[in-house]
Design a protein around this motif. Structure first.
Motif, short mmCIF file in Angstrom:
data_model
loop_
_atom_site.label_atom_id
_atom_site.label_comp_id
_atom_site.label_asym_id
_atom_site.label_seq_id
_atom_site.Cartn_x
_atom_site.Cartn_y
_atom_site.Cartn_z
N SER A 83 0.88 -1.30 0.05
CA SER A 83 0.10 -0.03 0.06
C SER A 83 0.95 1.23 -0.13
O SER A 83 1.97 1.18 0.51
N GLN A 84 0.42 2.41 -0.64
CA GLN A 84 1.12 3.68 -0.63
C GLN A 84 0.88 4.42 0.75
O GLN A 84 1.65 5.37 1.09
N ARG A 85 -0.17 3.94 1.40
CA ARG A 85 -0.56 4.39 2.93
C ARG A 85 0.79 3.92 3.94
O ARG A 85 1.47 3.01 3.48
N GLU A 86 1.24 4.69 4.98
CA GLU A 86 2.03 4.81 5.92
C GLU A 86 2.26 3.20 6.28
O GLU A 86 1.39 2.54 6.74
N THR A 87 3.36 2.57 6.10
CA THR A 87 3.65 1.31 6.53
C THR A 87 5.17 1.37 6.96
O THR A 87 6.05 1.50 6.23
N ILE A 88 5.15 1.45 8.16
CA ILE A 88 6.79 1.16 8.87
C ILE A 88 6.85 0.10 9.79
O ILE A 88 6.29 -0.25 10.61
N LEU A 89 8.27 -0.32 9.59
CA LEU A 89 8.81 -1.73 10.15
C LEU A 89 9.61 -1.05 11.38
O LEU A 89 10.64 -0.45 11.05
N ASN A 90 9.57 -1.32 12.71
CA ASN A 90 10.13 -0.79 13.84
C ASN A 90 10.87 -2.28 14.33
O ASN A 90 10.17 -3.10 14.79
N ARG A 91 12.25 -2.17 14.54
CA ARG A 91 12.92 -3.04 15.46
C ARG A 91 13.85 -2.23 16.11
O ARG A 91 14.29 -1.10 16.02
N TYR A 97 4.53 1.28 -0.59
CA TYR A 97 4.74 0.83 -1.90
C TYR A 97 4.89 1.97 -2.77
O TYR A 97 4.33 3.02 -2.99
N ASP A 98 5.95 1.79 -3.80
CA ASP A 98 6.30 2.88 -4.67
C ASP A 98 5.73 2.43 -6.10
O ASP A 98 6.06 1.52 -6.60
N PRO A 99 4.77 3.17 -6.64
CA PRO A 99 4.12 2.68 -8.12
C PRO A 99 5.03 2.85 -9.10
O PRO A 99 4.83 2.13 -10.04
N SER A 100 6.31 3.36 -8.76
CA SER A 100 6.94 3.40 -10.22
C SER A 100 8.13 2.08 -10.08
O SER A 100 8.85 2.20 -11.00
N SER A 101 7.97 1.37 -8.93
CA SER A 101 8.67 0.22 -8.78
C SER A 101 8.14 -0.89 -9.24
O SER A 101 6.85 -1.26 -9.09
N PRO A 102 8.82 -1.87 -9.87
CA PRO A 102 8.19 -3.01 -10.65
C PRO A 102 7.80 -4.17 -9.77
O PRO A 102 7.10 -4.85 -10.14
N ALA A 103 8.33 -3.84 -8.29
CA ALA A 103 7.72 -4.87 -7.36
C ALA A 103 7.68 -4.16 -5.94
O ALA A 103 8.40 -3.25 -6.05
N PRO A 104 6.87 -4.72 -5.17
CA PRO A 104 6.79 -4.10 -3.86
C PRO A 104 8.12 -4.10 -3.07
O PRO A 104 8.86 -5.21 -3.19
N PHE A 105 8.27 -3.33 -2.09
CA PHE A 105 9.50 -3.16 -1.38
C PHE A 105 9.29 -4.55 -0.37
O PHE A 105 8.20 -4.52 0.28
#
Length: 346
Positions: free
Chosen positions: A293-301, A310-318
């Motif tokens: 999703s383009q909405r805020e998604t943050i992994l914390n460790r 998610y970057d729409p210009s990228s061919p695959a999700p991060f």
């Protein structure tokens, strides 16, 4: 030993060490009890062999018993593997001891005496009046052979998973044998507070022998654990689903606010998109998370923060690899956590 009582932290690697240390100490206690309560039937020059025989049998059987308990192996197979580990380790210890005292010891020292003059050193000679030379010329070898005997016993009871597995056990045996010799000789001859006490030196040496072998030969594998996704948000707090793919298979779990077909549903009011993230495990049991999703998604460790939008210009999700206790913020309020639990967890 129960897998439910071993949390997935770095301390799990020490569980086997403590377990084998207890069993090796029980082996020394059994030898001492027999020696004092019943009395030896062997000659005094065989005390070392009998002590190390008790030691290798108890350590090898303890290591195999721990693995069988963790894997929930059927009782009949546990008995077979315990008998195999104890029998092979005892036989190997006795054979190696008599081979060394019979001809291997003289062969080793003769080779060393041929090499020593070439490098400008003195010839090696056995001096029975010097206890330090006796340690390194006789007791050291006997204890190293005891460590190799434990390795052989456990190898015969376990699966031979390639030469790396065999080499790891042999090196673990050498290391625990050297640790036994160093601990025993230090507390017998070099620790003034112990006053050359055979009781303390043998007890501490036995404990170190088992702990070093348990630490270096085998640790609790990750295959006994499986990844879970747990909800930390107030709306569905505590709800969790497993990423329970078997070995050699992959599986993916989807998290979002779409009401049908998702593995974890979170309300849209918390800022969660219809399809927000997915967590999956590959064929090698490695866990990953993907931002969908383009909405805020943050992994914390610990000491790290990763933005997964998610970057729409990228061919695959991060995507990034997951570790136990990683937390992922979805939108403004929702939060999930990745944890590792025993595979038997329901």
């Amino acid at each position: 030993m129960n897998i439910f009582l071993v949390p997935y932290t770095w301390l799990r690697h020490l569980q086997m060490s403590f377990w084998c240390g207890i069993f090796s100490l029980l082996g020394w206690w059994a030898f001492l009890s027999y020696f004092l309560l019943i009395g030896p039937f062997w000659s005094p020059d065989m005390d070392g062999l009998v002590w190390t025989s008790f030691l290798v049998v108890s350590t090898a059987m303890g290591a195999i018993l721990c693995e069988g308990n963790l894997r929930r192996t059927p009782l009949r197979w546990r008995i077979v593997k315990l008998s195999t580990a104890g029998g092979v380790s005892l036989l190997a210890n006795v054979l190696l001891f008599f081979m060394y005292t019979g001809f291997l010891g003289e062969l080793i020292f003769s080779i060393l005496n041929l090499i020593k003059p070439l490098v400008g050193s003195d010839v090696i000679e056995v001096e029975f009046g010097d206890p330090h030379r006796i340690i390194f010329q006789h007791q050291l070898t006997m204890m190293v052979l005891a460590g190799i005997s434990v390795s052989l016993g456990t190898l015969f009871a376990r699966k031979w998973d390639g030469w790396s597995h065999v080499l790891n056990h042999i090196l673990a045996g050498l290391l625990c044998g050297l640790s036994l010799a160093a601990t025993w000789s230090y507390f017998l001859y070099f620790a003034p507070s112990f006053g050359s006490h055979l009781y303390y030196s043998a007890a501490l040496g036995s404990l170190v022998f088992g702990m070093v072998f348990g630490l270096s030969a085998w640790s609790i594998p990750d295959s006994l654990y499986a990844g879970w996704i747990r909800v930390l948000s107030r709306t569905r707090f505590g709800y969790r689903v497993p990423i329970d793919a078997k070995a050699g298979m992959a599986k993916e779990r989807f998290i979002g606010s779409y009401t049908n077909g998702l593995d974890v549903y979170l309300p849209q009011q918390e800022g969660v998109m219809e399809l927000h993230v997915s967590a999956y495990v590959d064929e090698n049991q490695n866990y990953y998370v993907r931002g969908l999703s383009q909405r805020e998604t943050i992994l914390n460790r610990f000491l790290e923060k990763i933005r997964m939008n998610y970057d729409p210009s990228s061919p695959a999700p991060f995507e990034t690899k997951l570790s136990s206790e990683d937390r992922i913020r979805l939108g403004e309020q929702a939060e999930i956590e990745f944890i590792m639990l025993p595979r038997e967890e329901k």
